[in-house]
Design a protein around this motif. Structure first.
Motif, PDB file in Angstrom:
ATOM      1  N   UNK A 198       4.873  40.628  51.237  1.00 30.35           N
ATOM      2  CA  UNK A 198       4.814  39.513  50.423  1.00 30.35           C
ATOM      3  C   UNK A 198       6.155  38.931  49.726  1.00 30.35           C
ATOM      4  N   UNK A 199       6.487  37.771  49.879  1.00 28.06           N
ATOM      5  CA  UNK A 199       7.696  36.964  49.589  1.00 28.06           C
ATOM      6  C   UNK A 199       8.048  37.149  48.169  1.00 28.06           C
ATOM      7  N   UNK A 200       9.144  37.241  48.004  1.00 34.44           N
ATOM      8  CA  UNK A 200       9.721  37.430  46.516  1.00 34.44           C
ATOM      9  C   UNK A 200       9.177  36.294  45.234  1.00 34.44           C
ATOM     10  N   UNK A 201       8.592  35.151  45.831  1.00 33.16           N
ATOM     11  CA  UNK A 201       8.015  34.053  45.001  1.00 33.16           C
ATOM     12  C   UNK A 201       7.288  33.173  45.908  1.00 33.16           C
ATOM     13  N   UNK A 202       6.505  32.246  45.091  1.00 30.21           N
ATOM     14  CA  UNK A 202       5.744  31.366  45.868  1.00 30.21           C
ATOM     15  C   UNK A 202       4.458  31.787  46.719  1.00 30.21           C
ATOM     16  N   UNK A 203       3.895  32.862  46.181  1.00 29.73           N
ATOM     17  CA  UNK A 203       2.845  33.622  47.091  1.00 29.73           C
ATOM     18  C   UNK A 203       1.483  33.108  46.400  1.00 29.73           C
TER      19      UNK A 203
END
Length: 271
Positions: A198-203
């Protein structure tokens, strides 16, 4: 004179067909000249949320690795500040120099966004990674910036990552086409990974649907050009074998330019 003109045009046509055939074969296989390294189960270390069994986030059936994870999942180890992941870390083949390549076929279902699907872990500048390939809304990007490939949902696509450590260059191929190239972050303790992270943000909100990806036909290769001709070793920073030198020529008959074509300098051992 007319027959002479026809002969020149016919010769040009045959030349272009020959070059096109060479380039087609040459361009569609980024692994050409590399030595394939067999991978076994011992090379695959699955990293998954630490508090659940591996079979609840990973499967390997009929040659296909399936990875999935949820936004609320735990990290891979207690106390880790990292995002949820289910990934394969290729173990026992860490590298520090030369030219290395990862190849695999990926599949990302529609709805998965903000997912890292492949990476080069390790960096010479103190960072955690040299390369991250991430899916955002059907497209693949370098981290969250440069576009690498488009419209990848719900289909198999081939990914080749070539890391020329000595030349300081990383290249990414999608379905045999060189889509992206960038400078690396210096030599370090490097290895390849694939799966979903998972990316740090905008998931996406994965409370009901999983962050999911499939990989098959995983392969690791090491540069083998020095076995053919040392002076033509692959290097993205030079006149690369992956990007043959382009030259422009004009075919002129009776003072009239018939056509301008691109001639590709083919390595002599291919001719």
């Amino acid at each position: 004179m007319r027959s002479s003109n026809i002969f020149v045009i016919l010769s040009l046509f045959l030349l272009l067909v020959s070059i096109e055939n060479i380039v087609r074969v040459y361009g569609e296989d980024p692994t050409y000249g590399f030595t394939s390294i067999p991978l076994t189960e011992a090379n695959f270390v699955v990293q998954k949320p630490y508090n659940i069994p591996v079979e609840q986030r990973y499967s390997f059936i009929d040659g296909v690795h399936r990875f999935w994870v949820y936004a609320h999942d735990k990290p891979y180890s207690p106390g880790s500040p990292t995002q949820p992941r289910t990934e394969i870390r290729i173990k026992g083949l860490d590298y520090h120099s030369s030219v290395w390549q990862f190849e695999g076929y990926g599949y990302v279902p529609k709805g998965t966004s903000g997912a890292t699907i492949a990476q080069i872990h390790g960096s010479g500048d103190g960072g955690a990674t040299t390369l991250i390939l991430r899916i955002y809304n059907r497209d693949m990007r370098y981290y969250d910036t440069d576009l690498v490939a488009e419209n990848l949902y719900d289909k198999w696509f081939r990914v080749n990552i070539i890391h020329d450590v000595d030349g300081g260059i990383v290249s990414v191929f999608s379905d045999g086409e060189n889509k992206f190239q960038t400078k690396d972050h210096g030599p370090g303790d490097l290895y390849f990974k694939c799966g979903v992270y998972a990316a740090p943000a905008h998931i996406s909100n994965y409370m009901e649907s999983s962050l999911c990806a499939y990989w098959k036909k995983l392969k690791l290769c090491e540069d083998g050009y020095d076995r053919v001709e040392k002076s033509q070793k692959w290097s993205s920073s030079k006149s690369s074998l992956m990007e043959p030198k382009m030259e422009f020529i004009k075919i002129i008959v009776n003072g009239v330019c018939i056509v301008t074509v691109n001639i590709i300098s083919i390595p002599k051992y291919l001719i």
